[in-house]
Write a protein that holds these residues in place. Structure first.
Motif, PDB file in Angstrom:
ATOM      1  N   ALA A  56       2.463  -3.319   1.197  1.00  0.00           N
ATOM      2  CA  ALA A  56       2.405  -1.959   0.661  1.00  0.00           C
ATOM      3  C   ALA A  56       3.317  -1.080   1.502  1.00  0.00           C
ATOM      4  O   ALA A  56       3.622  -1.399   2.651  1.00  0.00           O
ATOM      5  CB  ALA A  56       0.978  -1.430   0.690  1.00  0.00           C
ATOM      6  N   LYS A  57       3.717   0.024   0.946  1.00  0.00           N
ATOM      7  CA  LYS A  57       4.477   0.992   1.726  1.00  0.00           C
ATOM      8  C   LYS A  57       3.541   1.621   2.741  1.00  0.00           C
ATOM      9  O   LYS A  57       2.475   2.116   2.382  1.00  0.00           O
ATOM     10  CB  LYS A  57       5.067   2.063   0.817  1.00  0.00           C
ATOM     11  CG  LYS A  57       6.209   1.586  -0.029  1.00  0.00           C
ATOM     12  CD  LYS A  57       6.821   2.758  -0.768  1.00  0.00           C
ATOM     13  CE  LYS A  57       8.070   2.313  -1.484  1.00  0.00           C
ATOM     14  NZ  LYS A  57       8.745   3.449  -2.112  1.00  0.00           N
ATOM     15  N   LYS A  58       3.923   1.602   3.997  1.00  0.00           N
ATOM     16  CA  LYS A  58       3.016   2.065   5.041  1.00  0.00           C
ATOM     17  C   LYS A  58       2.760   3.565   4.980  1.00  0.00           C
ATOM     18  O   LYS A  58       1.790   4.044   5.524  1.00  0.00           O
ATOM     19  CB  LYS A  58       3.510   1.655   6.419  1.00  0.00           C
ATOM     20  CG  LYS A  58       4.818   2.252   6.832  1.00  0.00           C
ATOM     21  CD  LYS A  58       5.199   1.759   8.201  1.00  0.00           C
ATOM     22  CE  LYS A  58       6.568   2.281   8.585  1.00  0.00           C
ATOM     23  NZ  LYS A  58       6.948   1.818   9.896  1.00  0.00           N
ATOM     24  N   ASP A  59       3.619   4.313   4.315  1.00  0.00           N
ATOM     25  CA  ASP A  59       3.389   5.751   4.235  1.00  0.00           C
ATOM     26  C   ASP A  59       2.588   6.159   2.999  1.00  0.00           C
ATOM     27  O   ASP A  59       2.311   7.335   2.800  1.00  0.00           O
ATOM     28  CB  ASP A  59       4.717   6.504   4.280  1.00  0.00           C
ATOM     29  CG  ASP A  59       5.637   6.153   3.119  1.00  0.00           C
ATOM     30  OD1 ASP A  59       5.472   5.063   2.532  1.00  0.00           O
ATOM     31  OD2 ASP A  59       6.524   6.959   2.805  1.00  0.00           O
ATOM     32  N   LYS A  60       2.170   5.202   2.170  1.00  0.00           N
ATOM     33  CA  LYS A  60       1.464   5.520   0.929  1.00  0.00           C
ATOM     34  C   LYS A  60      -0.014   5.119   0.938  1.00  0.00           C
ATOM     35  O   LYS A  60      -0.846   5.814   0.375  1.00  0.00           O
ATOM     36  CB  LYS A  60       2.142   4.828  -0.263  1.00  0.00           C
ATOM     37  CG  LYS A  60       3.584   5.196  -0.468  1.00  0.00           C
ATOM     38  CD  LYS A  60       3.700   6.548  -1.101  1.00  0.00           C
ATOM     39  CE  LYS A  60       5.163   6.820  -1.402  1.00  0.00           C
ATOM     40  NZ  LYS A  60       5.372   8.155  -1.908  1.00  0.00           N
TER      41      LYS A  60
END
Length: 80
Positions: A56-60
């Motif tokens: 997953a995108k770590k900022d989402k």
């Protein structure tokens, strides 16, 4: 399945014999012999194999993987 490349024909023979042995004492003896081979050979046998992978995108999103490797949607949250 992960392979450790360990191979011992005597071990295979003992395990196969134990798998069909109906006499409990004889089966125990066969498995003890197999155990002694492992103690003597000292192969690298995996104790655990993790089969799950997450991305997953770590900022989402935030997600803390579970020790039982079960992935539950309720454990995934938007990052705040």
């Amino acid at each position: 399945m992960v392979s450790s490349a360990y191979s011992n024909p005597k071990m295979d023979e003992l395990i196969e014999a134990a798998a069909v042995e109906m006499d409990e004492a004889k089966r125990r003896d066969l498995l003890e012999q197999a155990n002694m081979l492992v103690a003597t050979d000292r192969p690298d046998l995996p104790l655990a194999v993790n089969l799950s992978a997450w991305g997953a995108k770590k900022d989402k999103l935030t997600y803390d993987p579970r020790s039982d490797e079960d992935t539950l949607a309720t454990d995934i949250h938007p990052k705040q």
